[in-house]
Design a protein around this motif. Sequence first.
Motif, mmCIF file in Angstrom:
data_model
loop_
_atom_site.group_PDB
_atom_site.id
_atom_site.type_symbol
_atom_site.label_atom_id
_atom_site.label_comp_id
_atom_site.label_asym_id
_atom_site.label_seq_id
_atom_site.Cartn_x
_atom_site.Cartn_y
_atom_site.Cartn_z
ATOM 1 N N LYS A 1 -11.395 7.388 7.441
ATOM 2 C CA LYS A 1 -10.441 7.748 6.307
ATOM 3 C C LYS A 1 -9.247 8.332 6.673
ATOM 4 O O LYS A 1 -8.502 8.804 5.616
ATOM 5 C CB LYS A 1 -11.105 8.535 4.970
ATOM 6 N N LYS A 2 -9.023 8.418 7.988
ATOM 7 C CA LYS A 2 -7.496 8.871 8.259
ATOM 8 C C LYS A 2 -6.469 7.879 8.038
ATOM 9 O O LYS A 2 -6.742 6.645 8.148
ATOM 10 C CB LYS A 2 -7.757 9.068 9.843
ATOM 11 N N GLN A 3 -5.358 8.574 7.719
ATOM 12 C CA GLN A 3 -4.198 7.502 7.589
ATOM 13 C C GLN A 3 -3.790 6.664 8.788
ATOM 14 O O GLN A 3 -3.798 7.008 9.847
ATOM 15 C CB GLN A 3 -3.117 8.193 7.122
ATOM 16 N N VAL B 1 -5.919 3.813 4.763
ATOM 17 C CA VAL B 1 -6.707 4.777 5.660
ATOM 18 C C VAL B 1 -7.719 3.799 6.334
ATOM 19 O O VAL B 1 -7.889 2.723 5.966
ATOM 20 C CB VAL B 1 -7.193 5.842 4.809
ATOM 21 N N SER C 1 -1.119 4.826 9.002
ATOM 22 C CA SER C 1 0.542 4.567 9.043
ATOM 23 C C SER C 1 0.998 5.124 10.454
ATOM 24 O O SER C 1 0.724 6.525 10.479
ATOM 25 C CB SER C 1 1.153 4.978 7.924
ATOM 26 N N TRP D 1 0.810 -1.358 0.019
ATOM 27 C CA TRP D 1 0.162 0.159 -0.037
ATOM 28 C C TRP D 1 0.833 1.079 -0.104
ATOM 29 O O TRP D 1 1.922 1.242 0.590
ATOM 30 C CB TRP D 1 -0.780 -0.085 1.245
ATOM 31 N N HIS D 2 0.484 2.236 -0.649
ATOM 32 C CA HIS D 2 1.222 3.690 -0.354
ATOM 33 C C HIS D 2 0.367 4.252 1.177
ATOM 34 O O HIS D 2 -0.520 3.707 1.439
ATOM 35 C CB HIS D 2 0.370 4.655 -1.285
ATOM 36 N N LYS D 3 1.413 4.569 1.812
ATOM 37 C CA LYS D 3 1.001 5.153 2.949
ATOM 38 C C LYS D 3 -0.328 6.065 3.066
ATOM 39 O O LYS D 3 -1.084 5.802 3.782
ATOM 40 C CB LYS D 3 2.266 6.093 3.561
ATOM 41 N N GLU D 4 -0.272 6.930 2.051
ATOM 42 C CA GLU D 4 -1.536 7.716 1.879
ATOM 43 C C GLU D 4 -2.790 6.930 1.642
ATOM 44 O O GLU D 4 -3.945 7.559 1.708
ATOM 45 C CB GLU D 4 -1.355 8.920 1.145
ATOM 46 N N CYS D 5 -2.815 5.766 0.925
ATOM 47 C CA CYS D 5 -3.682 5.051 0.354
ATOM 48 C C CYS D 5 -4.566 3.999 1.735
ATOM 49 O O CYS D 5 -5.474 3.428 1.743
ATOM 50 C CB CYS D 5 -3.471 4.272 -0.627
#
Length: 261
Positions: free
Chosen positions: A174-176, A169, A178, A163-167
């Motif tokens: 929907k907060k990150q 969530v 990571s 996953w991307h860190k920003e994806c």
Amino acid sequence: MTERFDCHYCKESLFGKKYILREESPYCIKCYENLYSNPCEECKKPIGCDCKCKNSLVDKPFAAKEDHLLCTECYSNEYSSKCSECKKTIMPGTRKMEYKGSSWHETCFICHRCQQPIGTKSFIPKDNQNFCVPCYEKQFAMQCVQCKKPITTGGITYREQPWHKECFVCTGCKKQLSGQRFTSRDEFAYCLNCFCSLYAKKCAGCTNPISGLGGTKYISFEERQWHNDCFNCKKCSLSLVGRGFLTERDDILCPECGKDI
């Protein structure tokens, strides 16, 4: 007895002869030229130590080096860098690309995958090959399971998937997630607040969620739950954890307060 002084390659004596030192070993002129001289691009003959290609320099460009006059081709073969791709001389005055000690003609510095010139664009080296960024991402980068785009930096792994860190969530807010504590339900990830609000049982004392995460202790009795700190006598507030207790409707009482029930 005189000590011998021979050519490092053919072993002939060098006394009274010209010789050249290379890496502290002496070579006769013939052996040195056969082993190490470059061929002239113009006449294809070896460029010797005392003479070059002997082409006329009248009305032609030339260069001087250590009191010798050299045509452009001889000078380039002797002193100019070689292209790492085509192995040919990079002529003086032409544009070249350099990276970590290697040089290329501008037209030879291309992406290994799409074969397009890289020029001054960003590139990524891998296994002695150079790739433009889009080709590198297509060929080597992992794809984010959420957005399906390449992960070049800052990726994380969850359930063995990238996953991307920003994806990555919370399914609820929907907060990150990571770097944050989180949990999951039905393979969906939730921050602790959302998980507790949606799925955790409520404390019969304070009505706040009981997460049960991180070693949180709670009491369960007849389908009701209490935080340890909330499991107190309704009248005198004595903690009933580890003690006997009585119930009166929805209330719990210590034996002393409940003796008149």
